[in-house]
Design an enzyme around this catalytic site. Structure first.
Site, short mmCIF file in Angstrom:
data_model
loop_
_atom_site.label_atom_id
_atom_site.label_comp_id
_atom_site.label_asym_id
_atom_site.label_seq_id
_atom_site.Cartn_x
_atom_site.Cartn_y
_atom_site.Cartn_z
CG HIS A 143 8.00 -2.76 -0.55
ND1 HIS A 143 9.33 -2.70 -0.87
CD2 HIS A 143 7.36 -3.14 -1.67
CE1 HIS A 143 9.48 -3.03 -2.14
NE2 HIS A 143 8.29 -3.30 -2.66
CG ASP A 190 10.49 0.06 9.10
OD1 ASP A 190 9.88 0.02 8.02
OD2 ASP A 190 11.35 0.91 9.38
P1 ADP Z 1 10.91 3.69 4.39
O1 ADP Z 1 10.80 2.98 3.10
O2 ADP Z 1 9.79 3.43 5.33
O3 ADP Z 1 11.16 5.15 4.27
P2 ADP Z 1 13.57 2.39 4.75
O4 ADP Z 1 14.52 2.50 5.90
O5 ADP Z 1 13.34 1.01 4.29
O6 ADP Z 1 12.22 3.12 5.18
O7 ADP Z 1 14.12 3.20 3.52
C1 ADP Z 1 14.47 4.52 3.63
C2 ADP Z 1 15.32 4.88 2.42
O8 ADP Z 1 15.22 6.29 2.25
C3 ADP Z 1 16.78 4.53 2.61
O9 ADP Z 1 17.33 4.10 1.39
C4 ADP Z 1 17.38 5.83 3.06
O10 ADP Z 1 18.71 6.02 2.67
C5 ADP Z 1 16.49 6.86 2.38
N1 ADP Z 1 16.41 8.04 3.26
C6 ADP Z 1 15.88 8.11 4.47
N2 ADP Z 1 16.07 9.34 5.00
C7 ADP Z 1 16.74 10.04 4.10
C8 ADP Z 1 17.28 11.36 4.05
N3 ADP Z 1 17.16 12.22 5.05
N4 ADP Z 1 17.91 11.73 2.94
C9 ADP Z 1 18.04 10.87 1.92
N5 ADP Z 1 17.59 9.62 1.92
C10 ADP Z 1 16.95 9.20 2.99
O1 F6P Z 2 7.02 0.79 1.93
C1 F6P Z 2 7.38 2.04 2.38
C2 F6P Z 2 6.82 3.18 1.56
O2 F6P Z 2 5.44 3.32 1.61
C3 F6P Z 2 7.15 3.06 0.10
O3 F6P Z 2 6.06 2.68 -0.67
C4 F6P Z 2 7.63 4.43 -0.22
O4 F6P Z 2 8.73 4.36 -1.07
C5 F6P Z 2 8.07 5.03 1.08
O5 F6P Z 2 7.39 4.33 2.06
C6 F6P Z 2 7.88 6.53 1.09
O6 F6P Z 2 6.54 6.86 1.15
P1 F6P Z 2 5.81 7.84 0.13
O7 F6P Z 2 5.97 7.27 -1.23
O8 F6P Z 2 4.40 7.89 0.63
O9 F6P Z 2 6.54 9.15 0.29
#
Ligand code: ADP
Ligand code: F6P
Length: 467
Positions: free
Chosen positions: A155, A362
């Site tokens: 991912h 990212d």
């Molecule tokens: P990462 O996996 O690195 O956190 P992504 O942008 O791919 O980044 O995914 C983030 C996910 O977490 C999204 O589905 C988003 O809606 C959720 N998310 C991020 N911030 C919040 C928040 N403050 N409250 C709820 N969900 C969140």
């Molecule tokens: O790929 C992004 C990621 O590491 C996912 O494995 C995970 O869902 C997300 O970030 C949040 O991180 P964590 O599981 O360490 O809170």
């Protein structure tokens, strides 16, 4: 009947308060549709590891979880996963910590996961391992005689070879990947880096999508993850969304809102984003008392010092910028450290005239896709997106920016806020088509079918061991 067994570090069943990260949100959606079993860490600690598995079921998703002991969590999750691989895979070797106990903990926990997992796997099951926490698990399973088809999806980005070689025992990590049948990456850039490493560092051979090393061949592909589009958009009609929409309308009182939603992680470029917004305010007097940045950033991985540092840095920056620009009746930045439910998030996105998504690096970034999905097609907001997010490869109609260049981002904010309706609609329509078509189900079907298409059973020679 053959089942899909999904494995990831974090198993997160649907919960109302959100803040789970992209992987958990996407896998929940995939499993709800495909059925099967989700295995991983419960997120809980016990004094001594027992390996005993708890089965749960929620919202049509079945899971099996194990607890870890404190040393495991420290060395495997806080250590090798989040202090070593995460920064390295996000090109931040300045932050990566190389500590032998982390590597040992990583391999130990992967073995510990493999033990109960191999008992659950039945002949014909398709096994799908996710993310950097679990790279060596397939080689453990192969040692236990599991010859099912096993795929791995990363991912995060995969770093360029010249960075990856800074990791002690990098060969061991990559050799262990040859226990998989298929390996998936979010973009062509990460795939190219992987192939480059295999060819130039490992001495493997690359033939199109197929990579061979010491008699083992795997298929390496690009398969970008999407959002659960239909389900997500359905949240627009909920009471939670209506409540937030109403509250935002009252509190914005005609202000134009820019919205940012991210886990509080240094890879998300939040400091650079605030600097860019400050630059925008310095250059655009007309934005004062007219524009507000709402940045939602729930804390993440708080045991790791770099995450605490970034949290402190952002508190300080938001306070300083607000102190410098605020008026008695206007605060330029609303900085919020909590998670929101999906219903609340979609209304927040929709209220944003600009979605500001500017990670420094990212794997994908699902927030960019959620922002587009949430817009009113008749009056859509504009996505300002980092060219260094994996999502940029699929989202060329966004305003693509270099997040390290504050003036460039400030110009893009201005352009987005003043963009004529016809251009906004044109860009949004193209983005929306992609987000809707290449959704999480498309991703899951494509990737799982590639695993299923792998030749099976595998040759019986043992895979190179990670330990
Ligand atoms: P990462 O996996 O690195 O956190 P992504 O942008 O791919 O980044 O995914 C983030 C996910 O977490 C999204 O589905 C988003 O809606 C959720 N998310 C991020 N911030 C919040 C928040 N403050 N409250 C709820 N969900 C969140
Ligand atoms: O790929 C992004 C990621 O590491 C996912 O494995 C995970 O869902 C997300 O970030 C949040 O991180 P964590 O599981 O360490 O809170």
């Amino acid at each position: 009947m053959s089942r899909l067994i999904v494995v990831s570090n974090r198993v997160s069943l649907p919960s109302p308060d959100g803040a789970q990260g992209g992987l958990a949100v996407a896998l929940q959606a995939a499993l709800r549709e495909a059925g099967g079993l989700w295995f991983g860490w419960s997120g809980k600690e016990i004094d001594t590891f027992t390996g005993s598995v708890r089965f749960e079921e929620s919202d049509g998703v079945r899971s099996a979880v194990v607890d870890l002991e404190p040393q495991d969590v420290e060395e495997y999750y806080n250590g090798f996963a989040n202090r070593t691989l995460w920064p390295l895979f996000h090109y931040r070797i300045d932050l990566a910590q190389y500590n032998r106990s982390f590597g040992a903990g990583y391999e130990r926990v992967n073995k510990r996961f493999a033990e109960p997992l191999r008992v659950m796997i039945e002949p014909g099951d398709t096994v799908w391992i996710n993310d950097y926490h679990l790279i060596p698990i397939a080689s453990q399973l192969r040692e236990h005689g599991i010859n099912n088809r096993i795929g791995f999806f990363l991912h995060t980005p995969w770093p360029p070879t010249r960075l990856l070689v800074s990791l002690p025992y990098h060969e061991r990590l990559v050799q262990a990947m040859f226990a998989y049948d298929v390996i998936g990456f979010q973009t062509g850039e990460w795939l190219e880096s992987f192939l480059h490493y295999c060819q130039n560092e490992l001495g493997g051979t690359v033939d199109g999508e197929y990579v061979t090393f010491e008699g083992r061949t795997l298929r390496a592909v690009v398969c970008p993850i999407g959002i659960d589009f239909r389900n997500f958009v359905g949240a627009l009609d909920t009471k939670g969304a209506a409540d937030i929409a109403q509250r935002m309308q009252v509190s914005l009182r005609g202000l134009s809102m820019i919205v940012g939603v991210d886990r509080l992680d240094y890879s998300k470029g939040l400091g650079e984003r605030l600097t860019s917004f400050e630059t925008y305010l310095q250059r655009h007097e007309e934005a004062h008392r007219a524009v507000v940045l709402v940045q939602v950033a729930p804390p993440s991985r708080g045991e790791v010092e770099q995450y605490r540092d970034v949290r402190e840095e952002l508190n300080e920056m938001a306070g300083r910028i607000n102190g410098a620009f605020a008026e008695v009746d206007w605060t330029p930045i609303r900085y919020v450290n909590r998670g929101y439910s999906r219903d609340e998030l979609i209304a927040l996105y929709r209220a944003g005239k600009v979605g500001l998504v500017t990670p420094l690096r990212d794997g994908m970034n699902l927030v960019a896709k959620e922002y587009v999905a949430a817009q009113d097609p008749e009056d859509p907001g504009v996505l300002v997106l980092s060219r260094f997010a994996g999502a940029a490869a699929q989202m060329q109609e966004a305003l693509l920016v270099n997040p390290y260049a504050p003036e460039e981002v400030a110009d893009a904010i201005h352009r987005a806020l003043t963009m004529p309706l016809a251009e906004r609609k044109r860009r949004h329509k193209a983005l929306l088509e992609g987000v809707e078509r290449e959704d999480v189900h498309w991703w899951r079907e494509r990737f799982v079918s590639m695993i299923e298409a792998a030749p099976s059973p595998r040759a019986s020679a043992p895979a190179p061991s990670a330990s």
